[in-house]
Scaffold this active site. Sequence first.
Site, PDB file in Angstrom:
ATOM      1  N   GLU A   1       0.833  -1.191   0.000  1.00  0.00           N
ATOM      2  CA  GLU A   1       0.000   0.000   0.000  1.00  0.00           C
ATOM      3  C   GLU A   1       0.874   1.249   0.000  1.00  0.00           C
ATOM      4  O   GLU A   1       1.922   1.300   0.650  1.00  0.00           O
ATOM      5  CB  GLU A   1      -0.942   0.006   1.206  1.00  0.00           C
ATOM      6  CG  GLU A   1      -1.997  -1.094   1.122  1.00  0.00           C
ATOM      7  CD  GLU A   1      -3.007  -1.052   2.249  1.00  0.00           C
ATOM      8  OE1 GLU A   1      -4.154  -1.462   2.000  1.00  0.00           O
ATOM      9  OE2 GLU A   1      -2.658  -0.614   3.365  1.00  0.00           O
TER      10      GLU A   1
ATOM     11  N   CYS B   1       3.645   8.594   1.098  1.00  0.00           N
ATOM     12  CA  CYS B   1       4.177   7.614   2.046  1.00  0.00           C
ATOM     13  C   CYS B   1       4.433   6.317   1.289  1.00  0.00           C
ATOM     14  O   CYS B   1       3.502   5.678   0.794  1.00  0.00           O
ATOM     15  CB  CYS B   1       3.179   7.405   3.180  1.00  0.00           C
ATOM     16  SG  CYS B   1       3.759   6.289   4.473  1.00  0.00           S
TER      17      CYS B   1
ATOM     18  N   CYS C   1       6.454  -7.035   7.196  1.00  0.00           N
ATOM     19  CA  CYS C   1       7.450  -6.452   8.085  1.00  0.00           C
ATOM     20  C   CYS C   1       7.916  -7.513   9.081  1.00  0.00           C
ATOM     21  O   CYS C   1       7.135  -8.374   9.491  1.00  0.00           O
ATOM     22  CB  CYS C   1       6.853  -5.254   8.834  1.00  0.00           C
ATOM     23  SG  CYS C   1       8.058  -4.281   9.763  1.00  0.00           S
TER      24      CYS C   1
ATOM     25  N   CYS D   1       6.015  -4.589  15.717  1.00  0.00           N
ATOM     26  CA  CYS D   1       5.663  -3.552  16.686  1.00  0.00           C
ATOM     27  C   CYS D   1       4.195  -3.742  17.057  1.00  0.00           C
ATOM     28  O   CYS D   1       3.334  -3.839  16.183  1.00  0.00           O
ATOM     29  CB  CYS D   1       5.901  -2.166  16.093  1.00  0.00           C
ATOM     30  SG  CYS D   1       7.634  -1.850  15.687  1.00  0.00           S
TER      31      CYS D   1
ATOM     32  N   CYS E   1       1.226  -1.530  15.671  1.00  0.00           N
ATOM     33  CA  CYS E   1       1.234  -1.265  14.227  1.00  0.00           C
ATOM     34  C   CYS E   1       0.540  -2.403  13.471  1.00  0.00           C
ATOM     35  O   CYS E   1       0.887  -3.577  13.650  1.00  0.00           O
ATOM     36  CB  CYS E   1       2.675  -1.104  13.736  1.00  0.00           C
ATOM     37  SG  CYS E   1       2.808  -0.796  11.962  1.00  0.00           S
TER      38      CYS E   1
ATOM     39  N   CYS F   1      -1.288   6.500   9.871  1.00  0.00           N
ATOM     40  CA  CYS F   1      -0.033   5.946  10.375  1.00  0.00           C
ATOM     41  C   CYS F   1      -0.293   4.681  11.176  1.00  0.00           C
ATOM     42  O   CYS F   1      -1.126   4.654  12.089  1.00  0.00           O
ATOM     43  CB  CYS F   1       0.653   6.990  11.249  1.00  0.00           C
ATOM     44  SG  CYS F   1       2.228   6.462  11.938  1.00  0.00           S
TER      45      CYS F   1
END
Length: 399
Positions: free
Chosen positions: A122, A135, A142, A146, A149, A380
Amino acid sequence: MSLSIDLSSAPARGALRPAPAEEKPHLVGLGREALGDALRAVGVPDRQVRMRVQQIWHWLYVRGVADASLMRNVSKDLREIIATRFDISRPEIVEEQISVDGTRKWLLRFPARGAGRPVEVETVYIPEEGRGTLCVSSQVGCTLTCTFCHTGTQRMVRNLTAGEIVGQVLVARERLGDFPALDTPDGAIVPSEGRLVSNVVMMGMGEPLYNYDNVKEALAIVSDGDGLALSKRRITLSTSGVVPMIRPTGEEMGVGLAISLHAVRDELREILVPINRKYPLKELMEACRTYPGLSNARRITFEYVMLKGVNDSLEEARELVRLLKGIPAKINLIPFNPWPGSDYECSDWDQIERFAAVVNEAGYASPIRTPRGRDIFAACGQLKSESERMKKTERLAAG
């Protein structure tokens, strides 16, 4: 209300020039030297290589073409070679979503590489007064997990190539009408003047410093003065704290640095940002203090997501000030953006303002980031590619 445009049907995909099924060398993402080598390999004489590289570079990055037949000052024979032997296509746009605030999110699909399968990422465009920020993702999934997230809940698939990173910028500029001879879509929310994509932040899916070489090559192209020509001062790379790669980032890329901080004590940061177990705060802060080019005019941005009852006390605000002492810095306070299955809540707005006041009084700029694109899960910490996301009906129900 937000708008979702499904571009996964065959006619829509064809209109946006999807990458071809057969695997060809991709010219987008190659530096000038590598591009010259590719042309020599298909028979372009040495005496012509420099000129041809400049021509192709101009068409790819200044004019923004994705069709070799449009390269008018390139010989017909070479245009045919480019069309048959190389790939200059854009990533496939599977879906485009437009938020009520003008934020745009694209779900992009890249073709299979080798024995792999197609992958999706994305990319988000955030229009503001005077600038438009893109962005960009650096990985599919990933590795960092985290806990606050959404991207961290998606397993790591692979790094993106330099061409796939640059391709995200090309897609955005094309869809926004930010190349010469293209018109901006009617009704689009964009800056009132200047370039529509004026800033790039490596803050999308993935940890950029775990894909260092490809990110470095991509940002060299994005900042090249004869191509996409974005100033390095308008490019920011965000890392969760891969300490050994922070100094090389300053020395070799020369872009702005952002640190995904989110806690001021090792015990808590090891939960929120598990890479802290490998690179604790003391090592991270030392790497920041010695970041090449650091000055009051070129500060490090520290990102701090506000989690209710977790990291938002005034004592933690005061500890944040102590932690950053001596580092030219700006602190972005980010209201937590919820996603399905998360265990966290956003701090109360009054508490965020009290936290910001403590930091401001110590002399640090601490803007509270306005949440953007929440209704399309583009804010975010919310990015996650289609193969891992919830169904659209679930997303709309949650919004």
